[in-house]
Every structure is written in C-alpha cells, then in structure tokens.
Motif scaffolding. Sequence first.
Motif, PDB file in Angstrom:
ATOM      1  N   THR A  92      79.053  37.041  54.243  1.00 35.58           N
ATOM      2  CA  THR A  92      79.162  37.536  55.621  1.00 35.58           C
ATOM      3  C   THR A  92      79.189  39.056  55.593  1.00 35.58           C
ATOM      4  O   THR A  92      80.249  39.659  55.441  1.00 35.58           O
ATOM      5  CB  THR A  92      80.436  37.017  56.323  1.00 35.58           C
ATOM      6  OG1 THR A  92      80.579  35.625  56.106  1.00 35.58           O
ATOM      7  CG2 THR A  92      80.375  37.299  57.820  1.00 35.58           C
ATOM      8  N   SER A  93      78.035  39.665  55.733  1.00 37.79           N
ATOM      9  CA  SER A  93      77.949  41.122  55.659  1.00 37.79           C
ATOM     10  C   SER A  93      78.503  41.756  56.934  1.00 37.79           C
ATOM     11  O   SER A  93      78.638  41.115  57.965  1.00 37.79           O
ATOM     12  CB  SER A  93      76.506  41.563  55.435  1.00 37.79           C
ATOM     13  OG  SER A  93      75.704  41.191  56.542  1.00 37.79           O
ATOM     14  N   ILE A  94      78.844  43.033  56.817  1.00 36.50           N
ATOM     15  CA  ILE A  94      79.291  43.818  57.966  1.00 36.50           C
ATOM     16  C   ILE A  94      78.253  44.900  58.218  1.00 36.50           C
ATOM     17  O   ILE A  94      77.975  45.731  57.343  1.00 36.50           O
ATOM     18  CB  ILE A  94      80.674  44.450  57.698  1.00 36.50           C
ATOM     19  CG1 ILE A  94      81.737  43.350  57.599  1.00 36.50           C
ATOM     20  CG2 ILE A  94      81.038  45.456  58.798  1.00 36.50           C
ATOM     21  CD1 ILE A  94      83.130  43.859  57.271  1.00 36.50           C
ATOM     22  N   LEU A  98      78.712  49.134  43.321  1.00 35.20           N
ATOM     23  CA  LEU A  98      78.594  48.741  44.724  1.00 35.20           C
ATOM     24  C   LEU A  98      77.244  49.099  45.334  1.00 35.20           C
ATOM     25  O   LEU A  98      77.017  48.838  46.513  1.00 35.20           O
ATOM     26  CB  LEU A  98      79.723  49.386  45.544  1.00 35.20           C
ATOM     27  CG  LEU A  98      81.127  48.843  45.250  1.00 35.20           C
ATOM     28  CD1 LEU A  98      82.189  49.708  45.931  1.00 35.20           C
ATOM     29  CD2 LEU A  98      81.265  47.399  45.703  1.00 35.20           C
ATOM     30  N   GLN A  99      76.354  49.659  44.546  1.00 35.52           N
ATOM     31  CA  GLN A  99      75.060  50.093  45.073  1.00 35.52           C
ATOM     32  C   GLN A  99      74.264  48.933  45.673  1.00 35.52           C
ATOM     33  O   GLN A  99      73.534  49.116  46.644  1.00 35.52           O
ATOM     34  CB  GLN A  99      74.241  50.779  43.974  1.00 35.52           C
ATOM     35  CG  GLN A  99      74.676  52.203  43.678  1.00 35.52           C
ATOM     36  CD  GLN A  99      74.537  53.129  44.874  1.00 35.52           C
ATOM     37  OE1 GLN A  99      73.481  53.204  45.486  1.00 35.52           O
ATOM     38  NE2 GLN A  99      75.608  53.833  45.211  1.00 35.52           N
ATOM     39  N   ASP A 100      74.360  47.739  45.085  1.00 32.09           N
ATOM     40  CA  ASP A 100      73.555  46.617  45.547  1.00 32.09           C
ATOM     41  C   ASP A 100      74.332  45.642  46.422  1.00 32.09           C
ATOM     42  O   ASP A 100      73.944  44.479  46.578  1.00 32.09           O
ATOM     43  CB  ASP A 100      72.954  45.864  44.350  1.00 32.09           C
ATOM     44  CG  ASP A 100      74.016  45.288  43.420  1.00 32.09           C
ATOM     45  OD1 ASP A 100      75.200  45.673  43.561  1.00 32.09           O
ATOM     46  OD2 ASP A 100      73.657  44.465  42.556  1.00 32.09           O
ATOM     47  N   SER A 101      75.441  46.087  47.026  1.00 31.39           N
ATOM     48  CA  SER A 101      76.210  45.199  47.902  1.00 31.39           C
ATOM     49  C   SER A 101      75.443  44.946  49.193  1.00 31.39           C
ATOM     50  O   SER A 101      74.608  45.757  49.614  1.00 31.39           O
ATOM     51  CB  SER A 101      77.588  45.796  48.211  1.00 31.39           C
ATOM     52  OG  SER A 101      77.465  47.018  48.905  1.00 31.39           O
ATOM     53  N   ALA A 102      75.723  43.810  49.818  1.00 21.11           N
ATOM     54  CA  ALA A 102      74.998  43.396  51.023  1.00 21.11           C
ATOM     55  C   ALA A 102      75.254  44.327  52.196  1.00 21.11           C
ATOM     56  O   ALA A 102      74.424  44.434  53.103  1.00 21.11           O
ATOM     57  CB  ALA A 102      75.382  41.964  51.389  1.00 21.11           C
TER      58      ALA A 102
END
Length: 262
Positions: A37-39, A62-66
Amino acid sequence: MSGSTIVPWVIGNWKMNPTRAASEQWTQEFKKILQQTSIKETKCRLAIAPIFIALSEINSQLQDSASPVNIVAQDVSRFAATGAYTGEISADLLTDYGIQYVLIGHSERRELLGDHAPVLADKLRLALKAGLTVIYCVGESLEQREQGIADAVVLQQICDIAAVVEDHQWQTQMIIAYEPIWAIGTGKTASAQDAQSMHEKIRAGLLQLTAHGANIAILYGGSVKPENAKELAACADINGALVGGASLNAHSFYQIADAFAQ
C-alpha cells in the motif's frame, strides 16, 4: 490557517538509534509495507533521519521503494566546505553525498550540546547556501509553559533566524517543526487543541516575517504515535509530524504517515 496546497511531511528522527542490523530490517519491512500500500508523494512526503554513518546506506536501500523516502541529516556543522574540523560534517559534504534535507535546532541539541541561537544561525545560513532544505525545530520546556511564556519562547526561536533566511528561501527551503520539549520521549503529548493553538501562533508569526508564511509546512513532534496521528492530522495548521520513538517501528511509522496522507 494554512494553505490547502501544503503537502504534509512525516519525518522519522531515529536519533542515536538503531543498530545496523535493526536499520536493515526496518528498511526491508517498510519497503514491503509500501509495496502493498504505497503513499503518494502528492498526499504525504516521507523522510527518515538516520545516524550520520548510515545516511548513504539507508539512502541507497530506499531508492527502489514503492513510495519516495527522503533522507534527512540530524545535524550539520557550523563550518563550511572541508577543513580541519574533527568530527564535523558540513552542509557542502551532505549535498556532495546526495543528502538534501537536514534537521537544525532540535531541543536535544539545544539543551545537551550547546546549540544556542548564534550557532543555529551559522548552521542555518550554511545549510541554506548549500541548497539544503531545513527542518528547523522550535519548542518550549514544561517550566516555560507553566510560566505562561511558551508562545513568546517559540516565537523568539523563529525570530532568532529571521535575519538569516532570505524571503525566497522561506518558500523553497524551510520547514518548521514544533516540539514541546516536555512531550519528547516522555509519552506525554500536547492535546490536538493545544498543538493546533501553538501552530496557529507560529503561522501568524511566520506571516509577519514573510509573504510565504501561509504555505510553510509546520510539523508537530512530541510522542506522536498511531493512536493520536489522526486527531493531529485533522488540525488545520498541523502539516505533518516529526516522529521519534514510533518511527523505529516500520508499521507504526507507516500508520502515522497514512493518517496524514488521508
């Protein structure tokens, strides 16, 4: 009242925590939550302030976080560029390492580490010159609140930097974080009404300093947790949160961010 166009910020201040293994576990858990569930960045901007030696590593993880997660330095030197300043990290070095945000004026640094007004002004001036966005912290002690001078103390802390910040920098490089010192790490929280009242006064003070005052994000900090996040997020002049202990738990931090994203 703040402008409706302000996108809230939720920033986790990890302080002198955690271990490397724990931070790696946190990033994995948080990325998994965001994958589910992205923000949206248009709803709430996320950021983490790790310890100095972890800034680049956490940034990379964290570069490839959604959802984008910004990285914030917890402090910056009052000295510029490079040089013989053992233990210091300048604003220029932060930007060279890809860091774009920095905390300045946190009460723990004011109270424990001698960051008085002239020092903070030096740090702020160099941070802004280097292009960093500053989260400038203000807040009163329990004694000052009981004496009835909380408003004056907080507004003076903002006035202390008025000569340092150019008008366009208020709009593009400044975020204010109000943290009542008596509520930091104590489990005590200012009521949403008390927090909104102080934020409203800060807003009025900013409007006296700059035409951009209505559009500057003002974050609340001080034992913010999932249980009180929704009530704080509903307040007109509370534009996000600077989260301490609760940010060390990925699920709690997400819940707080989600409350402000709504």
